[in-house]
Scaffold this motif. Structure first.
Motif, PDB file in Angstrom:
ATOM      1  N   LEU A  83       0.835  -1.203   0.000  1.00  0.00           N
ATOM      2  CA  LEU A  83       0.000   0.000   0.000  1.00  0.00           C
ATOM      3  C   LEU A  83       0.867   1.249   0.000  1.00  0.00           C
ATOM      4  O   LEU A  83       0.415   2.325   0.348  1.00  0.00           O
ATOM      5  CB  LEU A  83      -0.909  -0.008   1.229  1.00  0.00           C
ATOM      6  N   ARG A 200      -0.050  -8.700  10.285  1.00  0.00           N
ATOM      7  CA  ARG A 200      -0.617  -7.798  11.288  1.00  0.00           C
ATOM      8  C   ARG A 200       0.355  -6.684  11.649  1.00  0.00           C
ATOM      9  O   ARG A 200      -0.029  -5.517  11.755  1.00  0.00           O
ATOM     10  CB  ARG A 200      -0.961  -8.610  12.533  1.00  0.00           C
ATOM     11  N   SER A 203       0.336  -3.924   9.182  1.00  0.00           N
ATOM     12  CA  SER A 203      -0.991  -3.400   8.843  1.00  0.00           C
ATOM     13  C   SER A 203      -0.880  -1.954   8.369  1.00  0.00           C
ATOM     14  O   SER A 203      -0.155  -1.158   8.940  1.00  0.00           O
ATOM     15  CB  SER A 203      -1.900  -3.475  10.073  1.00  0.00           C
ATOM     16  N   GLY A 204      -1.588  -1.655   7.301  1.00  0.00           N
ATOM     17  CA  GLY A 204      -1.509  -0.313   6.741  1.00  0.00           C
ATOM     18  C   GLY A 204      -0.420  -0.183   5.696  1.00  0.00           C
ATOM     19  O   GLY A 204      -0.429   0.739   4.898  1.00  0.00           O
ATOM     20  N   LYS A 205       0.516  -1.114   5.698  1.00  0.00           N
ATOM     21  CA  LYS A 205       1.587  -1.111   4.697  1.00  0.00           C
ATOM     22  C   LYS A 205       1.340  -2.196   3.655  1.00  0.00           C
ATOM     23  O   LYS A 205       1.694  -2.053   2.491  1.00  0.00           O
ATOM     24  CB  LYS A 205       2.954  -1.362   5.343  1.00  0.00           C
ATOM     25  N   GLU A 207      -1.527  -5.552   2.530  1.00  0.00           N
ATOM     26  CA  GLU A 207      -2.739  -6.329   2.809  1.00  0.00           C
ATOM     27  C   GLU A 207      -2.680  -7.621   2.021  1.00  0.00           C
ATOM     28  O   GLU A 207      -1.967  -7.718   1.024  1.00  0.00           O
ATOM     29  CB  GLU A 207      -4.007  -5.520   2.509  1.00  0.00           C
ATOM     30  N   VAL A 208      -3.407  -8.617   2.498  1.00  0.00           N
ATOM     31  CA  VAL A 208      -3.358  -9.915   1.841  1.00  0.00           C
ATOM     32  C   VAL A 208      -4.180  -9.848   0.558  1.00  0.00           C
ATOM     33  O   VAL A 208      -5.351  -9.480   0.582  1.00  0.00           O
ATOM     34  CB  VAL A 208      -3.906 -11.026   2.763  1.00  0.00           C
ATOM     35  N   HIS A 209      -3.565 -10.178  -0.547  1.00  0.00           N
ATOM     36  CA  HIS A 209      -4.292 -10.239  -1.815  1.00  0.00           C
ATOM     37  C   HIS A 209      -4.941 -11.617  -1.955  1.00  0.00           C
ATOM     38  O   HIS A 209      -6.119 -11.740  -2.237  1.00  0.00           O
ATOM     39  CB  HIS A 209      -3.335  -9.942  -2.960  1.00  0.00           C
TER      40      HIS A 209
ATOM     41  N   MET B   1      -1.591  -3.342  13.294  1.00  0.00           N
ATOM     42  CA  MET B   1      -0.990  -2.605  14.394  1.00  0.00           C
ATOM     43  C   MET B   1      -0.052  -1.547  13.867  1.00  0.00           C
ATOM     44  O   MET B   1       0.584  -1.723  12.844  1.00  0.00           O
ATOM     45  CB  MET B   1      -0.215  -3.587  15.259  1.00  0.00           C
ATOM     46  N   LYS B   3       3.053   0.205  13.206  1.00  0.00           N
ATOM     47  CA  LYS B   3       4.380  -0.393  13.124  1.00  0.00           C
ATOM     48  C   LYS B   3       5.346   0.211  14.105  1.00  0.00           C
ATOM     49  O   LYS B   3       6.151  -0.437  14.693  1.00  0.00           O
ATOM     50  CB  LYS B   3       4.919  -0.239  11.705  1.00  0.00           C
ATOM     51  N   ASN B 239      -4.806   7.953   9.482  1.00  0.00           N
ATOM     52  CA  ASN B 239      -5.753   6.886   9.172  1.00  0.00           C
ATOM     53  C   ASN B 239      -7.209   7.336   9.282  1.00  0.00           C
ATOM     54  O   ASN B 239      -8.054   6.890   8.506  1.00  0.00           O
ATOM     55  CB  ASN B 239      -5.486   5.668  10.060  1.00  0.00           C
ATOM     56  N   LYS B 269     -14.677  -3.366   0.019  1.00  0.00           N
ATOM     57  CA  LYS B 269     -13.376  -3.927   0.397  1.00  0.00           C
ATOM     58  C   LYS B 269     -12.406  -2.806   0.783  1.00  0.00           C
ATOM     59  O   LYS B 269     -11.664  -2.928   1.754  1.00  0.00           O
ATOM     60  CB  LYS B 269     -12.813  -4.768  -0.758  1.00  0.00           C
ATOM     61  N   ASN B 276      -9.792  -1.545   9.060  1.00  0.00           N
ATOM     62  CA  ASN B 276      -8.832  -2.429   9.720  1.00  0.00           C
ATOM     63  C   ASN B 276      -7.484  -1.747   9.943  1.00  0.00           C
ATOM     64  O   ASN B 276      -6.840  -1.947  10.959  1.00  0.00           O
ATOM     65  CB  ASN B 276      -8.641  -3.720   8.919  1.00  0.00           C
ATOM     66  N   GLN B 277      -7.095  -0.937   8.974  1.00  0.00           N
ATOM     67  CA  GLN B 277      -5.817  -0.238   9.119  1.00  0.00           C
ATOM     68  C   GLN B 277      -5.871   0.822  10.211  1.00  0.00           C
ATOM     69  O   GLN B 277      -4.871   1.162  10.810  1.00  0.00           O
ATOM     70  CB  GLN B 277      -5.408   0.398   7.790  1.00  0.00           C
ATOM     71  N   GLU B 280      -5.967  -1.319  13.969  1.00  0.00           N
ATOM     72  CA  GLU B 280      -4.730  -1.822  14.573  1.00  0.00           C
ATOM     73  C   GLU B 280      -4.038  -0.751  15.424  1.00  0.00           C
ATOM     74  O   GLU B 280      -3.815  -0.969  16.602  1.00  0.00           O
ATOM     75  CB  GLU B 280      -3.796  -2.381  13.495  1.00  0.00           C
TER      76      GLU B 280
END
Lengths: 416, 290
Positions: A83, A200, A203-205, A207-209, B1, B3, B239, B269, B276-277, B280
């Motif tokens: 991302l 996890r 997260s934010g960096k 995501e699971v494709h 979460m 980072k 965020n 989606k 979700n981002q 965390e």
């Protein structure tokens, strides 16, 4: 957006204040966290392989684990989308993952929590289990280079999307991705735990494709596992002990690609649906002709033992080829190219449209050049008898970093 | 979460300490046992002002909720269907914003906000179903208010009771910290699937209100978080902004949102990923208690 989350400088004093120091000290003593860990602003944490861990493979090596490592019973394979668009964030994610992967491969809880007001750092479902031969293997794809223009000059020319193969019916939901995490272990929960925690923490960096769990079962005393068509899969692999052969087949040698990939390899992954219903109504003789091997022994047709030399020109007394020209093994063997296969079976419920089993093979192969895989796949082409019973639904190609030296992190050479 | 937070936490706990020299290590071991130190630290965290600010906010929301519900019930009983439909999602937003408090009263929440599916899950029948969603059904599916007057009266009575009860709520740090994450979890589990407003498809209003409720808690705790971890504040601000911008795409008119049915799978989606981002790092707000 400035990426400072990884580089935060914390004074030792304030850090000690943040968590109870007494307990943390005791934890080190108890779990044997050995090594010296550098905590400089721009340098990653260093975590050591714990020699006292049970059922453990080492992380630090010339090559990444999970490639020539003996195949484990379970896999959780995840293909991630990034991302971000900058090299620095990629570097930070890899720096963050490296010590975590060592912990995961040590079978140790990532870090026990002391603050009840925040969620635990380790999701915890692997507590009380040993390392279970956990390995984590990380790779990056062509699409990652497309998204990070800074790294353009680092993209090996052979790292491109795989070409379309005859009879491919790829589903975007199982195709591509920027980073792969292959987590293998002799326990499904340990493998899943590894991917879950790595995703996890980023997260934010990322995501699971797409992701796929898989399994392998080994006969008592070892040996080649069988796929869901009941045929042994992986007989023709190079010997994982033959270092010279592995250099020829698997490991990128100096000068063969971009420098950062030396001692790395290419991972080709295909999610291949196997039409179990049609296979199960196919005569036994026809099943064996489809593969070109005897099912029970795994021997090439006309031979007795699994590891008997495959002679695709051998004929019977009537002058007919023992191994039909359209058989899977014949076509694979006809090509000079070789690769290291490390596949897992999967069973993921049913296909919504047909009600058929959504089951098959999470095919994974390692080779030092994608062309090896491409040549073999092209040889199957439209001829392969097996095509009647399988459909390739997912596909991706990743360049897996070389192994990590203690003090370094995954992919460090990419950023030099 | 977040980072940065996790690395900070990793650094802060066991992993870092191995880097300390033996001398340092020895000093630490001589220190006060950890439990005692933790307690001391906990005592030092004073959230009195933050808790009071949040309580004032939540109570103001509940005031508005009662007033709007009163108006909604009036319109409903006057059979002003279009006007009632217009007010329905807007009145509910006050409830959704203050859900950590509104939910503290176990019986009332399902009476006011229960969906038929929830009622049936409990083994009850349609006749036991009351509250907003039943009136939602009347307005959007049945297309009439006749026969639902008693339900409307009951809703107002329940809203009044809730309003009286929340005045006594004891707002704790846990209620705020957990509440913020719970608000997001609400979004992740029911709003994102469109299961909350299955007749009116006004899910985006609830979505927005839940996020605003979480953001309010963050705003109140912000300076405390900043003391512990300034980067967590930055991450959360970014965020929240991302999510707000994403939601703004679906705004319609001054204070409205498009029907949830018009969103594609790709849209939901993207919203889900943004939630979700945010969730965390939001779950790391508890570091203020350290």
């Amino acid at each position: 957006m400035t990426e400072k989350w990884h580089e935060k400088k914390i004074s030792r004093r304030s850090m000690l204040k943040m968590t109870g120091i007494g307990a943390a000290g005791a934890i080190i003593g108890a779990s044997g966290f050995g090594g010296v860990m550098k905590v400089m602003s721009d340098e990653p944490l260093i975590k050591e392989d714990n020699a006292s861990s049970i059922n453990k493979y080492d992380f630090y090596n010339t090559h990444q684990p999970g490639i020539i490592t003996p195949v484990q019973t379970h896999i959780y394979f995840a293909s991630l989308t990034i991302l971000f668009k900058d090299a620095k964030t990629l570097q930070n994610v890899l720096q963050l993952w490296t010590p975590m992967i060592v912990s995961l491969m040590n079978g140790e809880e990532i870090t026990p929590s002391t603050n009840g007001y925040i969620p635990p750092i380790d999701t915890g479902e692997a507590i009380g289990l040993d390392a279970r031969h956990c390995t984590v293997t990380v790779g990056i794809s062509a699409s990652l280079f497309n998204k990070i223009p800074e790294l353009e000059s680092k993209q090996p020319k052979e790292l491109q999307d795989l070409p379309h193969f005859p009879k491919d019916q790829l589903d975007p939901a199982y195709t591509g991705g920027d980073i792969c995490i292959q987590a293998c272990a002799d326990d499904p929960q340990v493998a899943f735990h590894a991917v879950r925690n790595l995703v996890r923490v980023a997260s934010g960096k990322v995501e699971v494709h797409w992701a796929q769990a898989g399994f392998n079962s080994f006969p008592k005393g070892g040996g080649t596992p069988r796929n869901l068509f009941a045929f042994k899969d992986g007989t023709e692999n190079p010997q994982i002990t033959d270092k010279e052969d592995l250099k020829r087949v698997v490991w990128v040698q100096p000068g063969e690609s971009k420098a950062w990939l030396t001692n790395g390899t290419y991972l080709a992954v295909r999610r291949i649906q196997m039409h179990l219903e049609t296979w199960d109504r196919t005569a036994f003789h026809e099943q064996e002709n489809t593969f070109g091997r005897h099912r029970d022994s795994g021997a090439p047709l006309g031979s007795k033992r699994e590891f008997d030399q495959v002679d695709i020109t051998a004929k019977d007394e009537n002058g007919e080829l023992l191994m039909p020209e359209t058989s899977h093994v014949h076509l694979a063997k006809k090509v000079k190219a070789r690769m290291l296969r490390r596949s897992y079976s999967y069973a993921s419920g049913t296909m919504t449209k047909t009600g058929a089993h959504d089951a098959g093979l999470l095919f994974i192969s390692f080779q030092k050049h994608p062309q090896q895989f491409i040549d073999i796949q092209n040889s199957f082409g439209r001829l392969d008898k097996l095509n009647e019973y399988i459909t390739h639904r997912g596909s991706a190609l990743f360049a897996c970093f070389p192994g990590v030296e203690k003090g370094s992190y995954l992919g460090e050479a990419l950023f030099k | 979460m977040n980072k940065k937070t996790i690395i900070a936490t990793l650094l802060a706990s066991g992993m870092l300490l191995a880097a300390c020299t033996d001398k340092e290590e020895a000093t630490k071991k001589d220190n006060t046992p950890q439990t005692e130190e933790k307690e001391q630290t906990k005592e030092a965290v004073d959230l009195t002002q933050e808790l009071a600010t949040y309580k004032a906010f939540a109570l103001a929301q509940m005031d508005e909720f009662l007033l709007e519900t009163e108006q909604f019930v009036t319109l409903f009983k006057e059979n002003k269907i279009e006007e009632a439909k217009h007010l329905y999602p807007r009145a509910r937003m006050y409830f959704e914003r203050s859900e950590p408090i509104a939910e503290s009263f176990g019986d009332l929440d399902p009476k006011i906000d229960g969906r038929l599916a929830d009622i049936e899950e409990e083994g009850l029948g349609e006749e036991d179903w009351t509250g907003y969603h039943k009136l939602e059904y009347a307005l959007w599916v049945d297309g009439k208010t006749e026969g639902y007057e008693a339900v409307a009266d009951q809703l107002l009575a329940d809203a009044k009771e809730l309003h009286a009860l929340v005045q006594t709520v004891d707002v704790t740090p846990d209620l705020m910290i957990t509440g913020a994450v719970d608000l997001l979890n609400e979004v992740s589990t029911s709003k994102i699937t469109g299961e909350e407003e299955i007749y009116s498809h006004t899910d985006l209003y609830d979505f927005k209100a839940n996020i605003e409720g979480a953001e309010k808690i963050f705003e109140i705790l912000k300076s405390k978080i900043h003391e512990k971890d300034p980067a967590l504040v930055t991450t959360l601000e970014e965020n929240f902004t991302t999510l707000d911008q994403l939601l703004a795409k679906y705004q319609e008119g001054e204070d409205g949102y498009v029907s949830y049915e018009t969103l594609t799978e790709e849209d939901t989606k993207a919203l889900s990923a943004a939630v979700n981002q945010l969730g965390e790092p939001l779950s790391q707000m508890g570091i203020i208690m350290e």
